[in-house]
Write a protein that holds these residues in place. Sequence first.
Motif, PDB file in Angstrom:
ATOM      1  N   TYR A 240     -13.270  -2.273  -7.781  1.00 53.48           N
ATOM      2  CA  TYR A 240     -12.695  -1.134  -8.493  1.00 53.48           C
ATOM      3  C   TYR A 240     -11.651  -1.636  -9.488  1.00 53.48           C
ATOM      4  N   PRO A 241     -12.071  -2.058 -10.677  1.00 54.66           N
ATOM      5  CA  PRO A 241     -11.146  -2.632 -11.661  1.00 54.66           C
ATOM      6  C   PRO A 241     -10.002  -1.687 -12.048  1.00 54.66           C
ATOM      7  N   GLU A 242     -10.208  -0.388 -11.896  1.00 58.12           N
ATOM      8  CA  GLU A 242      -9.156   0.570 -12.239  1.00 58.12           C
ATOM      9  C   GLU A 242      -8.071   0.661 -11.165  1.00 58.12           C
TER      10      GLU A 242
ATOM     11  N   ASN B 214      -3.414   3.450  -2.756  1.00 58.83           N
ATOM     12  CA  ASN B 214      -3.798   3.584  -4.169  1.00 58.83           C
ATOM     13  C   ASN B 214      -5.311   3.603  -4.318  1.00 58.83           C
ATOM     14  N   ALA B 215      -6.000   2.775  -3.544  1.00 53.27           N
ATOM     15  CA  ALA B 215      -7.459   2.735  -3.615  1.00 53.27           C
ATOM     16  C   ALA B 215      -8.044   4.081  -3.199  1.00 53.27           C
ATOM     17  N   ALA B 216      -7.548   4.644  -2.111  1.00 51.13           N
ATOM     18  CA  ALA B 216      -8.051   5.947  -1.650  1.00 51.13           C
ATOM     19  C   ALA B 216      -7.775   7.030  -2.697  1.00 51.13           C
ATOM     20  N   GLU B 217      -6.599   6.994  -3.294  1.00 48.29           N
ATOM     21  CA  GLU B 217      -6.258   7.991  -4.316  1.00 48.29           C
ATOM     22  C   GLU B 217      -7.089   7.789  -5.580  1.00 48.29           C
ATOM     23  N   THR B 218      -7.288   6.535  -5.983  1.00 45.91           N
ATOM     24  CA  THR B 218      -8.092   6.237  -7.167  1.00 45.91           C
ATOM     25  C   THR B 218      -9.518   6.735  -6.998  1.00 45.91           C
TER      26      THR B 218
ATOM     27  N   PHE C 132     -11.043   5.797   3.138  1.00 43.72           N
ATOM     28  CA  PHE C 132     -11.788   4.613   3.534  1.00 43.72           C
ATOM     29  C   PHE C 132     -12.054   4.658   5.029  1.00 43.72           C
ATOM     30  N   ILE C 133     -13.118   4.012   5.422  1.00 48.63           N
ATOM     31  CA  ILE C 133     -13.368   3.723   6.827  1.00 48.63           C
ATOM     32  C   ILE C 133     -13.195   2.215   6.952  1.00 48.63           C
ATOM     33  N   MET C 134     -12.363   1.784   7.883  1.00 51.02           N
ATOM     34  CA  MET C 134     -12.201   0.358   8.130  1.00 51.02           C
ATOM     35  C   MET C 134     -12.845   0.042   9.472  1.00 51.02           C
TER      36      MET C 134
END
Length: 159
Positions: free
Chosen positions: A69-71, A84-88, A93-95
């Motif tokens: 996810y480059p953004e 931030n990844a989840a919001e983007t 996420f599932i870990m």
Amino acid sequence: MGNYLTPGNSGFAGLFDSLEIADDAQFRNYLNRYDVIYLDMTGVIGETSMEDIIPYIQRNVTRELADQYPELKAVEGFTATLANAAETLGNKFIMIIDEWDAPIREAADRPGLQRKYLEFLRSLFKNSGMTSKMEAIFCWWGSAMTGKPRREKENTIAG
């Protein structure tokens, strides 16, 4: 399990067709809906020292997320980067942590390392800022459970 949850893996849906779960209405609701972070802790142990497990996970997961996810804005704190990844992405996420207890077994004579590892897991899954952004699946010996690691529930690590 990761193939069931991860977007873009719709070819795996047929894998479950002959199973009772395929008839459950909720089955399709979760199919290919979540991004998955998969960690095989025995593999991590094979790649790095026991002392470097947490930084190794943080570096590599952050790098892989940034590649995928480059953004994504990676920040100093690991949990903040995951948030931030989840919001983007607009999705949690599932870990999946396979053999989640391997570092505890391998560091049986080093309670300080065990404690640091459990604190790391707690920081991911008990952090109030993360609970709406990530779910956990802990796997060991061919089984899986969701929620808190067994050792955390029992609080068997003294100190």
